[in-house]
Design a protein around this motif. Structure first.
Motif, PDB file in Angstrom:
ATOM      1  N   ILE A   1       6.612  -7.126  -9.239  1.00 35.79           N
ATOM      2  CA  ILE A   1       7.280  -5.990  -8.596  1.00 35.79           C
ATOM      3  C   ILE A   1       7.094  -4.647  -9.309  1.00 35.79           C
ATOM      4  O   ILE A   1       7.026  -3.605  -8.659  1.00 35.79           O
ATOM      5  N   SER A   2       6.953  -4.662 -10.622  1.00 36.58           N
ATOM      6  CA  SER A   2       6.821  -3.353 -11.263  1.00 36.58           C
ATOM      7  C   SER A   2       5.360  -2.887 -11.331  1.00 36.58           C
ATOM      8  O   SER A   2       5.086  -1.792 -11.817  1.00 36.58           O
TER       9      SER A   2
ATOM     10  N   LEU B   1       2.606  -3.563  -8.472  1.00 38.62           N
ATOM     11  CA  LEU B   1       2.091  -4.299  -7.319  1.00 38.62           C
ATOM     12  C   LEU B   1       0.632  -3.984  -7.060  1.00 38.62           C
ATOM     13  O   LEU B   1       0.215  -2.833  -7.157  1.00 38.62           O
ATOM     14  N   PRO B   2      -0.164  -4.997  -6.731  1.00 38.00           N
ATOM     15  CA  PRO B   2      -1.558  -4.742  -6.381  1.00 38.00           C
ATOM     16  C   PRO B   2      -1.648  -4.130  -4.972  1.00 38.00           C
ATOM     17  O   PRO B   2      -0.726  -4.281  -4.180  1.00 38.00           O
ATOM     18  N   GLY B   3      -2.743  -3.441  -4.692  1.00 38.23           N
ATOM     19  CA  GLY B   3      -2.926  -2.822  -3.382  1.00 38.23           C
ATOM     20  C   GLY B   3      -2.362  -1.420  -3.351  1.00 38.23           C
ATOM     21  O   GLY B   3      -1.926  -0.884  -4.366  1.00 38.23           O
ATOM     22  N   LYS B   4      -2.391  -0.806  -2.152  1.00 41.54           N
ATOM     23  CA  LYS B   4      -1.873   0.561  -2.017  1.00 41.54           C
ATOM     24  C   LYS B   4      -0.373   0.508  -1.772  1.00 41.54           C
ATOM     25  O   LYS B   4       0.140  -0.506  -1.302  1.00 41.54           O
ATOM     26  N   PRO B   5       0.335   1.637  -2.058  1.00 36.20           N
ATOM     27  CA  PRO B   5       1.775   1.648  -1.791  1.00 36.20           C
ATOM     28  C   PRO B   5       2.089   1.324  -0.335  1.00 36.20           C
ATOM     29  O   PRO B   5       3.067   0.659  -0.035  1.00 36.20           O
ATOM     30  N   GLY B   6       1.218   1.781   0.572  1.00 35.51           N
ATOM     31  CA  GLY B   6       1.455   1.552   1.992  1.00 35.51           C
ATOM     32  C   GLY B   6       0.950   0.207   2.460  1.00 35.51           C
ATOM     33  O   GLY B   6       1.103  -0.159   3.623  1.00 35.51           O
ATOM     34  N   ARG B   7       0.298  -0.516   1.580  1.00 39.09           N
ATOM     35  CA  ARG B   7      -0.174  -1.840   1.976  1.00 39.09           C
ATOM     36  C   ARG B   7      -0.333  -2.710   0.730  1.00 39.09           C
ATOM     37  O   ARG B   7      -1.331  -2.641   0.025  1.00 39.09           O
ATOM     38  N   ILE B   8       0.675  -3.494   0.487  1.00 39.84           N
ATOM     39  CA  ILE B   8       0.619  -4.373  -0.681  1.00 39.84           C
ATOM     40  C   ILE B   8      -0.397  -5.473  -0.413  1.00 39.84           C
ATOM     41  O   ILE B   8      -0.459  -6.017   0.688  1.00 39.84           O
TER      42      ILE B   8
ATOM     43  N   TRP C   1      -0.857  -8.812  -0.663  1.00 42.10           N
ATOM     44  CA  TRP C   1      -0.075 -10.017  -0.963  1.00 42.10           C
ATOM     45  C   TRP C   1      -0.904 -11.155  -1.557  1.00 42.10           C
ATOM     46  O   TRP C   1      -0.459 -11.806  -2.508  1.00 42.10           O
TER      47      TRP C   1
ATOM     48  N   ALA D   1       5.033  -5.218   4.563  1.00 37.50           N
ATOM     49  CA  ALA D   1       3.736  -4.961   3.954  1.00 37.50           C
ATOM     50  C   ALA D   1       3.745  -3.819   2.949  1.00 37.50           C
ATOM     51  O   ALA D   1       2.774  -3.641   2.225  1.00 37.50           O
TER      52      ALA D   1
ATOM     53  N   ARG E   1       5.386  -1.195  -0.202  1.00 39.07           N
ATOM     54  CA  ARG E   1       6.246  -1.206  -1.386  1.00 39.07           C
ATOM     55  C   ARG E   1       7.659  -0.819  -1.021  1.00 39.07           C
ATOM     56  O   ARG E   1       8.619  -1.373  -1.533  1.00 39.07           O
TER      57      ARG E   1
END
Lengths: 502, 328
Positions: free
Chosen positions: A104-105, A107-114, A116, B180, B182
């Protein structure tokens, strides 16, 4: 290529912390090298948590220097400096999945698209590295305490490439879970991670650590190699005797029984039996979470129980607080701010709260109070409470004076049995001694006292007898002539889930 | 993962089951219930609350609540109607109305994080304030909106009613944000424990304000649909709707204590509440009974939830006791 003296992963010099002018930690200095396990030991309230919080960046130090890998830093940034901590109260998000918690602190990916799948993969890697098998899609609330602990470590290790701080990691674990944790610690050690290990349990410290740092009353009172320090020496270092000058005199108790407890059990303790005589102070020693407060609260009618409880020879069946008060029992809570005092109300009202009926006027039925102020004034003088006026709000008083107000409230009920839970917690030395004298005087006047305290010197000074509790059981009893601080503390702090020693 | 855990992760399952049962009962009660037109009309009726419930889910999942949404709805409708009457410009009216709704929602969030007042009290105050602002703006007049606005409420696109299409769009965006991004994950984390969220260095304030802003904008969209369906501004618009919205969210499976929620559940919850209306209507119940039934349903849902939590805690306590006994 190895140099003779590797660079310390973390070193501190003269670390100190003060809260609103009051120093709680001072003069802490040590160095931590890769692949070392250092035990941070000390009694409750010795300053371990504050030190830990400064080391992991939750608190900025008031004074002193912190060096990470040879570089001086003002405040630790866990992520940047590779330092992670597992706190005593787990900080997991229970309704999120294991993978979400671990990442959680960061996260991989973009802020608008984690991303998973990547998140799950990182979590799986992290857990595989620890050699444990946990389903990363599982919600954390569905895991047992041991696995939650592992997840918390995996979360901390995402950043803690250099230093890992473990605060009492074994208290909620079963024996096999604890062994698994130790295996894990050894593996991390081999990987070059330095570990600060905070524990109450001496066996664990001697089993796992290379070095120790001992704190007492917020000062560092010793450090060295575990192998060169006999256990007894370390225990003596922790206990210390700081209140030597303030001895109180105890009078021998009568033979008349005031309270008898037979085979008391509840969710928090099991098979507790003891009795207190008139004029006797019975101390209960033990660690936090040993069930001491729960026993005290049960005796005051605050919790349901199985077994027999007798006051003055009369059996109490499903007692409530009202009935216990009528029998002359009083209970001084451990957490005065939350459970004891009415913060915004005056000293006067706080003093009279337990015995209001005495002051209700009869002239116009139930209207107005009489004598409340003069009584309050009397108690303020008798207990030497320093307060500008009895109409002052109690929250504006110092800890010591607040505690005296609370004590005064219960003494005003003229109790015959006093249950005192940590009566001098967060109280300055002067007030502490006054409270000690008051307790001794109470006993001398024939009141039965049950004294629960984490302050061992206090128990040794004030008690006629001491019971030791551990994980909900009484594991030892000492008469005054047999008091032995080191033996009491080692009994209280033997590994929680080990078989009792004979 | 065991089947039990897997199922418990689908937190909108209970409300879906309840809705299914309601559908079956209603189709027994009336043969016309299962018709395409009737089901469509149920969805249209549910669309306003359902859209608002999607926004509210984000707020409740952060352990907050916004009871001012009815007032935001009223203010947005008033502003839109007033601007249409005064300027006749759709662009201006739409832009201003949606912007204002978002700002009013965000203001709730700012007040809550800045002054650390409980959300209930903060939004109780702004509820009164926003409603007053709306009445002040229009002088408590009833203002009709142009006829072509009706498209938003009663029109069809590709033979699907426009409110249903709008609901579908909001639902898709809501699901995406929730699952999806953050923001969605952080919102749930904050609801679990704001303290832990701060310790993990999450942007607690930003996420909170954004959640309330989202509540505002969904309310804005709902306001325009409602205005179009009613045909003009009336002083009673939005009164009591916060109850229906919060009820839909809670019935849907989102925990009022925060941390755990479901967007799909909230939408189904809104539909379920319309079905109750529908059923009472079919039974020719007195209009006064409606609120009694809806209130009871919500109460039962909350009690069931609470009982299951208590049972879980009791289970943990028993485990603890067993462990203590075992060490004896």
């Amino acid at each position: 290529m190895f140099t003779k003296q590797p660079i310390a992963s973390l070193s501190v010099l003269g670390l100190a912390k003060a809260f609103s002018g009051k120093t709680v930690v001072k003069d802490v200095s040590f160095s931590l090298y890769p692949g070392e396990i250092v035990a941070l030991v000390g009694e409750n309230g010795a300053g371990k948590s504050t030190t830990k919080n400064m080391l992991c960046g939750l608190l900025p130090p008031s004074e002193g220097e912190i060096q990470v890998a040879g570089q001086t830093v003002t405040v630790v940034d866990g992520k940047q400096h590779g330092i992670g901590a597992v706190h005593q109260e787990l900080s997991l998000f229970s309704s999120l999945s294991v993978a979400q918690n671990i990442c959680i602190s960061d996260l991989p990916g973009k802020p608008g698209r984690i991303d998973w799948p990547a998140c799950r993969q990182i979590a799986e890697q992290q857990l595989a590295q620890l050699g444990v098998d946990v389903d990363v899609n599982q919600r954390v609330e569905n895991l047992g305490a041991g696995k939650q602990q592992i997840v918390e470590i995996a979360k901390a290790l995402l950043h803690a490439s250099k230093v890992l701080i473990l605060d009492e990691p074994t208290t909620s674990l079963t024996a096999p879970e604890r062994e698994r944790l130790f295996t894990l610690m050894r593996r991390l050690k081999k990987q070059g991670v330095a570990i600060i290990f905070i524990s109450h349990f001496m066996d664990e410290i001697y089993q796992m650590s290379d070095k120790f740092i001992c704190l007492r009353d917020g000062r560092q009172v010793g450090s060295g190699n575990i192998a060169d320090t006999p256990r007894r020496e370390l225990e003596e270092m922790m206990v210390g005797r700081t209140l030597d000058e303030a001895k109180v005199t105890l009078t021998p108790p009568s033979t008349e029984l005031a309270v008898q407890v037979e085979r008391l059990s509840s969710h928090y303790f099991h098979d507790i039996s003891f009795s207190i005589r008139r004029g006797e102070v019975l101390g209960i020693a033990g660690l936090m979470g040993a069930g001491r407060t729960e026993v005290a609260e049960t005796l005051f009618g605050l919790r349901p129980f199985e077994g027999r409880l007798l006051v003055d020879g009369e059996q109490m069946i499903k007692p409530n607080v009202r009935q216990m008060k009528q029998r002359g029992v009083c209970y001084l809570t451990e957490d005065r701010r939350r459970n004891g005092l009415f913060g915004v109300r005056s000293v006067k009202e706080n003093l009279s709260a337990a015995k209001l009926s005495r002051f209700v006027q009869r002239r116009v039925k139930g209207m107005g109070f009489r004598g409340e102020a003069s009584q309050a004034q009397e108690w303020v003088e008798q207990l030497n409470i320093s307060v500008p006026s009895i109409d002052e709000a109690v929250s504006s008083l110092s800890g010591g004076n607040q505690q005296k107000v609370l004590l005064g409230r219960w003494l005003a009920t003229l109790p015959r049995v006093c249950i005192l839970d940590e009566p001098t917690k967060g109280v300055d030395i002067g007030a502490k001694f006054e409270i000690h004298k008051k307790i001794a005087a109470l006993a001398a006047s024939g009141v039965a006292v049950l004294l629960v305290s984490s302050d061992l010197p206090e128990l040794l000074d004030l008690s006629h007898r001491i019971l030791v509790m551990r994980t909900g059981h009484i594991v030892g009893e000492f008469a005054r002539e047999d008091f032995d601080a080191v033996e009491i503390i080692s009994l209280a702090a033997s590994s929680a889930f080990e078989k009792q020693r004979a | 993962m065991s089947l039990k855990h897997r199922l418990s992760a689908v937190n909108w399952l209970p409300i879906a089951a309840a809705t299914l049962v309601a559908c079956i009962l209603l189709s027994l009660l009336s043969s016309s219930f299962m018709s395409y037109t009737n089901l469509q009309s149920v969805l249209v009726q549910a669309s306003v609350t359902a859209i608002m419930a999607i926004g509210m889910t984000f707020i409740i999942v952060t352990a907050g609540i916004d009871i001012s949404v009815g007032a935001i709805l009223f203010f947005t409708s008033s502003l839109f109607a007033k601007l249409m009457m005064d300027t006749g410009s759709y662009t201006l009216a739409f832009a201003c109305a949606l912007l204002c709704a978002t700002v009013l929602g965000a203001l709730n969030g700012v007040l809550i994080i800045k002054y650390k007042i409980t959300p209930l009290i903060t939004t109780l105050a702004t509820y009164t304030m926003y409603r007053g602002m709306a009445i002040h703006l229009t002088g408590a007049q009833n203002i009709p909106v142009p006829r072509e606005m009706g498209f938003l409420g009663n029109g069809k696109l590709l033979s699907i009613p426009v409110p249903i299409l709008l609901l579908a769009v909001v639902l898709a965006v809501g699901l995406y944000l929730f699952n999806a991004t953050r923001f969605g994950l952080y919102a749930r984390a904050i609801g679990n424990s704001a303290q832990s969220a701060r310790e993990s260095n999450l942007p607690v304030n930003k996420v909170t304000v954004f959640a309330y802003a989202l509540g505002g904008i969904t309310t804005g969209i709902a306001a325009l649909i409602l205005l179009a369906r009613v045909g003009g501004l009336q002083s009673g618009i939005g009164i009591g709707i916060e109850f229906t919205v919060i009820a839909a969210v809670v019935l849907g499976g989102t925990k009022l204590s925060g941390g755990d929620g479901t967007i799909v559940g909230s939408v189904i919850g809104a539909i379920f509440l319309v079905l109750i209306d529908n059923g009472l209507n079919l039974m020719n119940a007195s209009p006064y009974v409606y609120d009694i039934v809806k209130g009871s349903v919500l109460l039962i849902a909350v009690v069931i939830d609470k009982v299951s939590v208590t049972r879980q805690q009791q289970h943990l306590l028993n485990q603890r006791a067993a462990r203590i006994r075992a060490t004896g």
